[in-house]
Structures are given as structure tokens and as C-alpha cells.
Design a protein around this motif. Structure first.
Motif, short mmCIF file in Angstrom:
data_model
loop_
_atom_site.label_atom_id
_atom_site.label_comp_id
_atom_site.label_asym_id
_atom_site.label_seq_id
_atom_site.Cartn_x
_atom_site.Cartn_y
_atom_site.Cartn_z
N TYR A 1 97.81 39.91 -22.90
CA TYR A 1 98.39 39.97 -24.24
C TYR A 1 97.46 39.33 -25.27
O TYR A 1 97.32 39.84 -26.40
CB TYR A 1 99.76 39.28 -24.26
CG TYR A 1 100.91 40.18 -23.86
CD1 TYR A 1 101.51 41.03 -24.79
CD2 TYR A 1 101.40 40.18 -22.56
CE1 TYR A 1 102.56 41.85 -24.43
CE2 TYR A 1 102.45 41.00 -22.20
CZ TYR A 1 103.03 41.84 -23.14
OH TYR A 1 104.08 42.65 -22.77
N PHE B 1 100.54 33.71 -24.30
CA PHE B 1 99.51 32.97 -23.57
C PHE B 1 98.93 33.78 -22.40
O PHE B 1 97.97 33.34 -21.78
CB PHE B 1 100.08 31.65 -23.06
CG PHE B 1 100.59 30.77 -24.17
CD1 PHE B 1 99.74 29.91 -24.82
CD2 PHE B 1 101.91 30.83 -24.58
CE1 PHE B 1 100.19 29.10 -25.86
CE2 PHE B 1 102.39 30.04 -25.61
CZ PHE B 1 101.52 29.17 -26.25
N ASP B 2 99.53 34.92 -22.10
CA ASP B 2 99.03 35.76 -21.02
C ASP B 2 97.66 36.32 -21.42
O ASP B 2 97.49 36.82 -22.55
CB ASP B 2 100.02 36.92 -20.79
CG ASP B 2 99.52 37.89 -19.75
OD1 ASP B 2 99.48 37.53 -18.57
OD2 ASP B 2 99.15 39.03 -20.14
N MET C 1 106.12 32.99 -23.51
CA MET C 1 104.86 32.77 -22.80
C MET C 1 103.92 33.96 -22.86
O MET C 1 102.74 33.83 -22.54
CB MET C 1 105.14 32.40 -21.33
CG MET C 1 105.48 33.55 -20.41
SD MET C 1 107.03 34.34 -20.85
CE MET C 1 107.16 35.58 -19.56
N ARG C 2 104.40 35.14 -23.28
CA ARG C 2 103.51 36.30 -23.29
C ARG C 2 102.34 36.11 -24.25
O ARG C 2 101.28 36.69 -24.06
CB ARG C 2 104.30 37.56 -23.60
CG ARG C 2 105.24 37.89 -22.47
CD ARG C 2 105.96 39.18 -22.62
NE ARG C 2 106.99 39.25 -21.57
CZ ARG C 2 107.89 40.20 -21.46
NH1 ARG C 2 107.92 41.17 -22.35
NH2 ARG C 2 108.77 40.18 -20.48
N PHE D 1 103.67 36.36 -14.63
CA PHE D 1 103.21 35.53 -15.74
C PHE D 1 102.86 34.11 -15.33
O PHE D 1 102.88 33.20 -16.16
CB PHE D 1 104.27 35.53 -16.85
CG PHE D 1 104.35 36.84 -17.59
CD1 PHE D 1 103.31 37.25 -18.41
CD2 PHE D 1 105.46 37.66 -17.46
CE1 PHE D 1 103.38 38.46 -19.09
CE2 PHE D 1 105.54 38.87 -18.14
CZ PHE D 1 104.49 39.27 -18.96
N ARG E 1 99.98 32.72 -14.66
CA ARG E 1 98.84 32.23 -15.43
C ARG E 1 99.26 31.93 -16.86
O ARG E 1 98.82 30.93 -17.45
CB ARG E 1 97.70 33.26 -15.40
CG ARG E 1 96.46 32.84 -16.14
CD ARG E 1 95.82 31.61 -15.53
NE ARG E 1 94.62 31.21 -16.25
CZ ARG E 1 94.26 29.96 -16.46
NH1 ARG E 1 95.01 28.96 -16.01
NH2 ARG E 1 93.16 29.68 -17.12
N ALA E 2 100.10 32.79 -17.44
CA ALA E 2 100.56 32.57 -18.81
C ALA E 2 101.33 31.26 -18.92
O ALA E 2 101.14 30.48 -19.87
CB ALA E 2 101.43 33.72 -19.27
N TYR E 3 102.21 30.98 -17.94
CA TYR E 3 102.97 29.73 -17.96
C TYR E 3 102.03 28.52 -17.82
O TYR E 3 102.21 27.51 -18.48
CB TYR E 3 103.99 29.72 -16.84
CG TYR E 3 105.23 30.54 -17.09
CD1 TYR E 3 106.09 30.25 -18.14
CD2 TYR E 3 105.56 31.62 -16.27
CE1 TYR E 3 107.22 31.00 -18.38
CE2 TYR E 3 106.69 32.38 -16.50
CZ TYR E 3 107.52 32.07 -17.55
OH TYR E 3 108.65 32.81 -17.78
N GLU F 1 100.31 28.09 -21.14
CA GLU F 1 101.30 27.66 -22.14
C GLU F 1 101.60 26.17 -22.02
O GLU F 1 101.55 25.43 -23.03
CB GLU F 1 102.58 28.46 -21.96
CG GLU F 1 103.74 28.00 -22.84
CD GLU F 1 105.05 28.61 -22.41
OE1 GLU F 1 105.82 29.04 -23.31
OE2 GLU F 1 105.35 28.65 -21.20
#
Length: 337
Positions: A134, A130-131, A127-128, A277, A279-281, A284
Motif C-alpha cells: 500500500y 503501513f503495509d 494498518m494498511r 498484514f 509486516r504492516a502491524y 505500524e
């Protein structure tokens, strides 16, 4: 347009978090089924979520169910191979949490099986990528503004893990994220890994090597290092610094609200990965759903999962022997054409 009907296999911390995400804040998706060996926990979750969510005890039955369009695998890694083959057999798009499988050989068989199906169905939960931080770092490095990227420095710290979390799990379940980050940011393969272990913290069981320091060597001559410390005690901390020819860029500094009170200053540190994470999840899963509707994937592929498994396998060998280990990676052109 009809919502994508999703089933989730494994409803521990990660799976339950995904269940909430799909049921309450993912557009174009509907959670219809969950499965877990702990049927009481799975039934309780199904009952608590909105909509008609069924509990299906057998994960393979959930995957085969005609009312399930796509699957999220949040089950333990040792179960992934069988479940992934089932998803391929039934033509179900699947978002598989890392690791893809427990070893490189079985991961490669998954890649080969998907290739025979003739379309990409498997996305791996790194998932990083999508952060937002990153993603911004990737964009900056790809722009060439800082020149060629030379090195990455990474920190990956957990507040604590279960007493059953062994040394090899630190490599396979934690370090694996930085393996993917390095491959993604450099757009190249890791060819050699060395994993060092200092005298471990006194807060782990005998025989557990925590923290660890890994060094990746990439095909293009770049180097990345990673400190992994899964019993840090303070909180969850992930940082990445890219060093390039004309400057550097750092993410993960936790520059949120800074307070000054009672003779002290500081801020809060997340308790675990679900906070850092979140927001990343969200991004994603939303992008996975949107891509599944189009008949595509939009993220790390089965090959990315296999490559990470191969690096981690070499990393576990390095941790055991104390020596650098070359990564034995199949020829992608021969496998995928």
C-alpha cells in the motif's frame, strides 16, 4: 534511553498479537501490563510473555497507572470512547484499533477533547497505510507518473467470521479499512456512499447481508468501489487496483511461491488478517512507539478515525434504505482551527 512502557487493553486475537509484538520484536518498548474482562486469559498471557507483565483487571486503572507510559486499545469498539477519554485525561499516547468509536457523534467528541489537550495523542489502527504494498502504491500515485487517479477497485474477503457478526458490523469493522484507504490514497474526503447487497450467501444466519458492494464518491470527483465478503470460505484476500489517466496499478495479488505438483498449480492464501498484514502491524507499532517517544503520532489521526466513522454511519443507513447517503462531516477547520 528508557523503553516506552506499554499497557494493552483487550487481549483477544488482535490484542494478544500486539502483546507478542511489543514484548518480543518492538525496539524501544516494553510491555508492562495487560487488561481484559477475561482475567484468566489476560493472566495466562501476562505469565507467558517475557518480563514482568502485570494483569490489571480494570482497563481504566491500567490507563491511569503511573508505570504505563502509553496504551494500545484492542478492546471492543463500544468501550473505546470511555477509554480514549481516560487516555487523554492522563496524557497517555494511545494506538486505538478501529473503529475509533461506534458512531460519528462520539468520535467527534473524542477529536474535540484531544484538540483541547493541545497535542496529538491518538493514533488509529488503520494498518494498511503501513503495509509495504500500500505504501508503494501511495508513492506511485502521488508521483503523478500515471496521471490523475480516477478510480479504485477494492476486494476485502475473510475466510469466515463469528456467527454474531451482523450486517452493520461488515460496514463498521471491515469496510472501514477501505474507507480509510480511499481517503488516504485520494487525499480527500468521501462525500457520499451507496451500499448494495445481493442475495446473501447461504452460509450466514437469516438477516445477515453478506457479501456487500459499496461505492464511494469523493469530493474531487473520484469514485471507489469495494466488495466485502466476510464468509468467503477460501481464505483472507485483500486487493486494491488504482485506475489512473495513463495506467493502472494493482496490489494484493498474493504473488508468493507458485507451486506446480501432482497435476495442479497454485499457492497459499492467508488464513486471516494477522498473516496478510503481519509486516504492516510490525511497522505500524514500531513507528507509533518511536513517535510517542518524540511526543508525536506517525499515522492516522483521531480526525481520520472520526471521518471513517461518519462514512460508515452513512453506509449503514444506505445498507438499510438501499439509497445513496451523503456523508455528514463536520468542518475540520472549525473543529481543529
Amino acid at each position: 534511553m528508557t523503553d516506552l512502557r506499554i499497557g494493552i487493553v483487550g487481549v483477544g486475537a488482535m490484542g494478544a498479537d500486539h502483546a507478542e509484538r511489543v514484548a518480543r520484536r518492538t525496539a524501544g518498548a516494553r510491555l508492562v501490563a495487560v487488561s481484559d474482562p477475561d482475567t484468566v486469559r489476560a493472566e495466562a498471557l501476562a505469565t507467558a510473555l517475557p518480563g514482568d507483565v502485570r494483569m490489571i483487571a480494570d482497563p481504566l486503572e491500567l490507563i491511569a497507572d503511573g508505570e504505563v507510559d502509553a496504551v494500545i486499545l484492542a478492546s471492543p469498539g463500544f468501550a473505546h470512547a470511555e477509554q480514549l477519554f481516560a487516555c487523554l485525561e492522563h496524557g497517555k499516547p494511545v494506538l486505538c484499533e478501529k473503529p475509533l468509536t461506534m458512531d460519528a457523534a462520539s468520535a467527534l467528541r473524542v477529536v474535540e477533547a484531544e484538540h483541547k489537550v493541545g497535542r496529538s495523542l491518538i493514533q488509529v489502527g488503520f494498518m494498511r497505510r503501513f503495509d509495504p504494498e500500500y505504501a508503494a502504491l501511495k508513492e506511485l500515485l502521488a508521483s503523478g507518473e500515471l496521471g490523475r487517479t480516477l478510480m479504485l477497485h477494492n476486494v476485502h474477503r475473510n475466510k469466515s467470521v463469528a456467527p454474531t457478526f451482523r450486517s452493520e458490523m461488515i460496514v463498521r469493522d471491515s469496510l472501514v479499512h477501505e474507507v480509510d484507504v480511499a481517503r488516504w490514497l485520494f487525499d480527500d474526503e468521501i462525500t457520499r456512499i451507496t451500499v448494495h447487497a445481493p442475495k446473501p450467501t447461504s452460509l450466514v444466519a437469516d438477516g445477515v447481508l453478506d457479501p456487500q458492494l459499496a461505492v464511494f464518491e469523493l469530493a474531487n470527483g473520484a469514485i471507489a468501489d469495494v466488495e466485502v465478503f466476510v464468509n468467503f470460505q477460501v481464505g483472507y484476500e485483500v486487493r486494491c487496483e488504482a485506475v489512473a489517466e495513463r495506467g493502472s496499478a494493482t496490489i494484493g495479488l498474493g504473488s508468493g511461491v507458485l507451486t506446480r505438483a501432482a497435476g495442479q498449480w497454485g499457492g497459499a492464501m492467508p488464513a486471516d488478517f494477522r498473516v496478510r498484514f503481519e509486516r504492516a502491524y510490525d511497522i505500524e507499532v514500531q513507528r507509533w512507539v518511536d513517535a510517542a517517544v518524540r511526543g508525536e503520532i506517525d499515522g492516522p489521526s483521531a480526525w481520520d478515525g472520526y471521518a471513517a466513522a461518519a462514512v460508515c454511519e452513512a453506509g449503514i443507513e444506505s445498507l438499510t434504505t438501499g439509497r445513496p447517503v451523503d456523508v455528514d462531516l463536520a468542518d475540520k477547520r472549525q473543529i481543529l482551527g
